[in-house]
Motif scaffolding. Structure first.
Motif, PDB file in Angstrom:
ATOM      1  N   GLN A  16       0.755  -1.161   0.219  1.00  0.00           N
ATOM      2  CA  GLN A  16      -0.336   0.099   0.094  1.00  0.00           C
ATOM      3  C   GLN A  16       1.090   1.002  -0.032  1.00  0.00           C
ATOM      4  N   MET A  17       2.139   1.380   0.659  1.00  0.00           N
ATOM      5  CA  MET A  17       2.778   2.471   0.814  1.00  0.00           C
ATOM      6  C   MET A  17       2.949   3.489  -0.343  1.00  0.00           C
ATOM      7  N   SER A  18       3.661   1.830  -1.608  1.00  0.00           N
ATOM      8  CA  SER A  18       4.160   2.729  -2.813  1.00  0.00           C
ATOM      9  C   SER A  18       2.818   3.150  -3.797  1.00  0.00           C
ATOM     10  N   LYS A  19       1.796   2.894  -3.243  1.00  0.00           N
ATOM     11  CA  LYS A  19       0.378   2.914  -4.470  1.00  0.00           C
ATOM     12  C   LYS A  19      -0.025   3.942  -4.145  1.00  0.00           C
ATOM     13  N   THR A  20      -0.370   4.689  -3.072  1.00  0.00           N
ATOM     14  CA  THR A  20      -0.645   5.876  -2.607  1.00  0.00           C
ATOM     15  C   THR A  20      -0.543   7.275  -3.738  1.00  0.00           C
ATOM     16  N   ALA A  21       0.864   7.405  -4.650  1.00  0.00           N
ATOM     17  CA  ALA A  21       1.209   8.440  -5.367  1.00  0.00           C
ATOM     18  C   ALA A  21       0.971   7.500  -6.745  1.00  0.00           C
ATOM     19  N   PRO A  22       0.847   8.711  -7.704  1.00  0.00           N
ATOM     20  CA  PRO A  22       0.318   8.176  -9.186  1.00  0.00           C
ATOM     21  C   PRO A  22       2.136   8.012  -9.635  1.00  0.00           C
TER      22      PRO A  22
END
Lengths: 432, 396
Positions: A16-22
């Motif tokens: 999840q941690m790297s999915k938030t930013a596009p």
């Protein structure tokens, strides 16, 4: 059940941690460093220092097995041949190109009006000319797989991405869903296969949602969820899931070819726009990164610039007490100095502080390592044979079947570097 | 430019978590001992006190005895470290050493499998053999070939059993008063018996229910099959042991005992049940045949190990006429842990093919041969005793 148990371990993905930013797609590094090394093959440089190059211009050649050209990823001037840190953990001679930010394209890069006219051989030739290699991590030259003499029934696109932290394949598919299917369509034609399968992790429904709207235009292509297990993205596992067959060395023996989803996306551009392999997608993540995210960057970009885009390292990170990992956390390699550059096989950089300190006792012989091994090895036995320097025993125990998934070390309750022993045992065999 | 640490893949480890690791495995193992210790306290303490045969304070002797065993082996290991290990200079360093070497376990287990009235000095002797000879000489935790507690037990049993019997033996103050028992444990009776009969083997101790619950004479904490099953369920639930090791071990003994009964003309299901509920079989199967250090590591090896234990237990118990076949079988098989581990590792990594079937066939043939020999020999012995008067010793 006991002899050959379907193995795999559910690992907390921390995705999840790297999915938030596009996905960050626009980045013009001032310098790129194209390493003169692919897999274990040194490359032959074909541009002089001082020459100016355009995007897609051939700058180096891979010779011998997997011979293919390597292309400039930015336009500008070749300023030097310098040592740069490579994901193999060594410093490697690299072509330094100063970016002129003009984005001038080589003449070879032009859209194809009619892609239907390409024959099987044309497509394989295009793979070779584009310098296409597997972007999943192994970096195997793609065209070599398609030169097989065996009949191919199915091409599998691997979007499983079972390494924890990594989301780059996922983010790229979200951004370019149709290109995955296009790339797979061309792969199927290049292989003469009627069937194409996109494998993804069952919980990753985003991939299915992104691809489904386009599926009706691509006959013969199906989606196939696989279990959320590590190592579900392993080639052999996927081939077995899809075809029910297994093989000894190459998937082609079972009538299958497996390619990474990012490779398929690049191949769509190779066929339709003649853009060679000049960029790749990479995850910068881990607890040691302030704002983890994904990037689509020219090959040769210094990772430092990407880390800076992420807001730098997390506050209070002590580098001496953290790992800087090239590749995923299960199979990657610790890099000692953060001067790494992006090469074709580097899918991620994870910065991870040390875990809490804990005292670990000796091996108690629980056998969890043997339980989880996907190829049914007995790591403790291989360690014993290795420590006695007994090559025959190492060979009899099939140490060569190990594909270094790292699960044995992962489950070891005593924190023993057991997969490293197996790796060294394999090296012992190679020396023989 | 920053310098980062070096390390080896994978960079994620389950053992980094607080609730996972060898320490947790050992803790769970010790928790599994609790029902057994409590049962020993009930059977050899509370019940005897309620019968009015011992004083109140004496009621706690079983617990004291078991803890004394754990304490002794910890003390011995601490002494050993202090003398031999130069890195151990302070109490803190010693504490750290003992923490990752799980010193108390051999002594605890040893105290649980010896008779109640074993003199403390005999227990200490057993602990010395268990901890110093069985464990430390081999290099400490993780390196021993034999199960330390069983080695201590066998050392006592082969040298000082007379001393234990003189001091009171296995029978607690209540059991001594029961005439029918005649001062023997069930397997003691079996060793002396020349025929299989419910009247001599089971009836003197009540019914099979007593065998299951554990209210029969025997070693301090190993008589209760029920308590062993609770420990088994807990250890399987916590993934400390493989469910099939005790199941296959006990199952093999069950089937072979039944066959022996059939051959000896006693096909009743009571005999195999009697066979698996008596002596240390359940205890040994759950807590010692699964002991990770001294048994094979890979799953196929564990399976074969359990099968071998089953056939050897039957062989030693019924043919060898040892009162306790389980301890001998486990110690004997500990020697073969390495070769079994090696062979089964090869078989498992190959699958059954040209390269591996020979090894597989040899292992299976060995098991079948020993089982067949044990069953025929034991069955013949018992049936001969029954038939002898009628057919004039033709079989013998």
């Amino acid at each position: 059940m006991i002899l050959q148990k379907a193995s795999g371990v559910r690992i907390d993905g921390r995705k999840q941690m790297s999915k938030t930013a596009p996905l960050h797609e626009v980045l013009n590094p001032r310098f790129v460093y194209l390493p003169l090394l692919q897999q274990n093959a040194p490359l032959k440089r074909v541009v002089e220092v001082g020459a100016s190059v355009k995007i897609g211009q051939v700058v180096a050649l891979r010779e011998g097995f997997g011979a293919m050209p390597i292309h400039a990823s930015v336009s500008g001037k070749v300023t030097a041949v310098k040592k740069a840190w490579h994901s193999s953990g060594r410093m490697v001679d690299s072509i330094e190109i100063e970016n002129d930010n003009q984005n001038q394209l080589d003449d070879a890069i032009r859209p194809e009006a009619d892609t239907d006219r390409f024959t099987r051989d044309d497509l394989v030739q295009k793979m070779q000319n584009a310098g296409l290699s597997g972007l999943g991590g192994a970096g195997f030259p793609t065209y070599v797989k398609y030169q097989t003499k065996s009949p191919i029934d199915v091409v599998i696109v691997n979007a499983v991405e079972c390494e924890p932290y990594l989301t780059c394949d996922y983010m790229l598919i979200e951004e370019h869903p149709e290109k995955v299917l296009k790339g797979l369509k061309y792969f199927m034609r290049a292989a003469g296969a009627k069937r194409g399968v996109v494998c993804y992790k069952a919980y990753n429904t985003g991939i299915a949602e992104a691809l489904k709207p386009f599926l009706s235009n691509y006959p013969g292509i199906e989606l196939r969820p696989v279990k959320d297990l590590y190592p579900a993205g392993w080639e052999k596992y996927l081939v077995q899931q899809v075809t029910g067959k297994t093989y000894a060395n190459l998937p082609a023996e079972a009538g299958a070819i497996v390619d990474n989803s990012a490779t398929a996306i690049v191949f769509a551009d190779v066929v339709e726009k003649n853009i060679p392999l000049i960029s790749r997608v990479i995850t910068i993540s881990g607890e040691g990164i302030k704002n983890p995210r994904n990037f689509l960057v020219p090959i040769g970009t210094p990772v430092k610039e990407l880390v800076a885009q992420c807001g730098g390292y997390a506050d209070g990170l002590d580098p001496a007490k953290a790992y800087y990992i090239a590749g995923g956390p299960m199979t990657g390699r610790a890099i000692l100095i953060d001067e790494l550059v992006v090469n074709d096989t580097l899918g991620s950089v994870i910065v991870k502080p040390f875990p809490e300190e804990k005292q670990h006792p000796a091996c108690l012989g629980c056998g969890k390592c043997a339980d989880v091994c996907p190829v049914y090895l007995a790591p403790t036995e291989i360690q014993r044979a290795f420590e006695m320097n007994d090559k025959n025993a190492v060979k009899a125990l099939n140490a060569n079947k190990c594909m270094q998934c790292g699960l044995c070390s992962y489950v070891c309750p005593s924190h023993i570097e057991i997969s490293d022993f197996v790796l060294r045992a394999k090296e012992l065999l190679r020396k023989a | 430019m920053a310098r980062f640490a070096n390390g080896k893949a994978p960079f994620l480890r389950m053992s980094d978590a607080r609730d996972y690791g060898t320490g947790v495995i050992q803790r769970d193992f010790m928790i599994a001992l609790v029902p057994l210790i409590l049962f020993a306290f009930y059977k050899n303490g509370v019940q005897v006190y309620l019968d009015g045969n011992i004083a109140f304070a004496e009621m706690f002797y079983p617990i004291f005895f078991i803890l004394a065993g754990g304490f002794m082996s910890t003390l011995l290991e601490g002494l050993y470290f202090t003398i031999t290990d130069k890195s151990v200079r302070t109490m803190k360093a010693l504490g750290m050493k003992l923490k990752t070497s799980y010193a108390a376990i051999p002594g605890l287990l040893l105290a649980m499998i010896v008779p109640l009235y074993t003199p403390i000095w005999v227990l200490i002797f057993g602990c010395i053999v268990a901890t110093l000879v069985g464990k430390m000489i081999f290099g400490g935790f993780g390196y021993n070939t034999w199960n330390p507690a069983l080695l201590g037990y066998v050392a006592i049993a082969f040298t000082l059993y007379g001393v234990i019997n003189d001091a009171g033996g296995a029978l607690n103050a209540s059991e001594v008063l029961v005439d029918a028992v005649g001062g023997a444990t069930p397997l003691g009776v079996l060793a002396g018996a020349d025929a299989i009969s419910y009247a001599t083997l089971v009836a003197p101790y009540g019914t099979l229910w007593n065998f299951f619950i554990g209210t029969i004479p025997g070693a301090l904490a190993e008589t209760s099959a029920l308590a062993c099953l609770i420990a088994y369920a807990w250890l399987v639930f916590r993934k400390v042991i493989k469910w099939y090791v005790p199941a296959v071990f006990v199952g093999t003994v069950f089937v072979l005992s039944w066959l022996i009964g059939v051959i000896a003309g006693e096909p009743g299901i009571w005999f195999p049940l009697y066979s698996i509920f008596s002596g240390g079989l359940m205890f040994g199967a759950v807590l010692m045949a699964t002991e990770p250090v001294t048994t094979p590591r890979n799953p196929l090896g564990k399976l074969f190990f359990a099968l071998f234990l089953g056939v050897f237990t039957v062989l030693f118990r019924f043919v060898g006429n040892l009162p306790e076949g389980v301890a001998t079988a486990i110690l004997f098989m500990n020697i073969f842990t390495l070769p079994i581990d090696n062979w089964t590792a090869i078989i498992r990594s190959e699958g059954l093919n040209k390269k591996s079937w020979g090894r597989f066939a040899i292992l299976v043939a060995l098991i079948l041969f020993i089982a067949l020999y044990g069953v025929l020999k034991a069955g013949g012995t018992y049936s001969a005793a029954i038939l002898l008067p009628q057919i004039g010793g033709l079989i013998r």
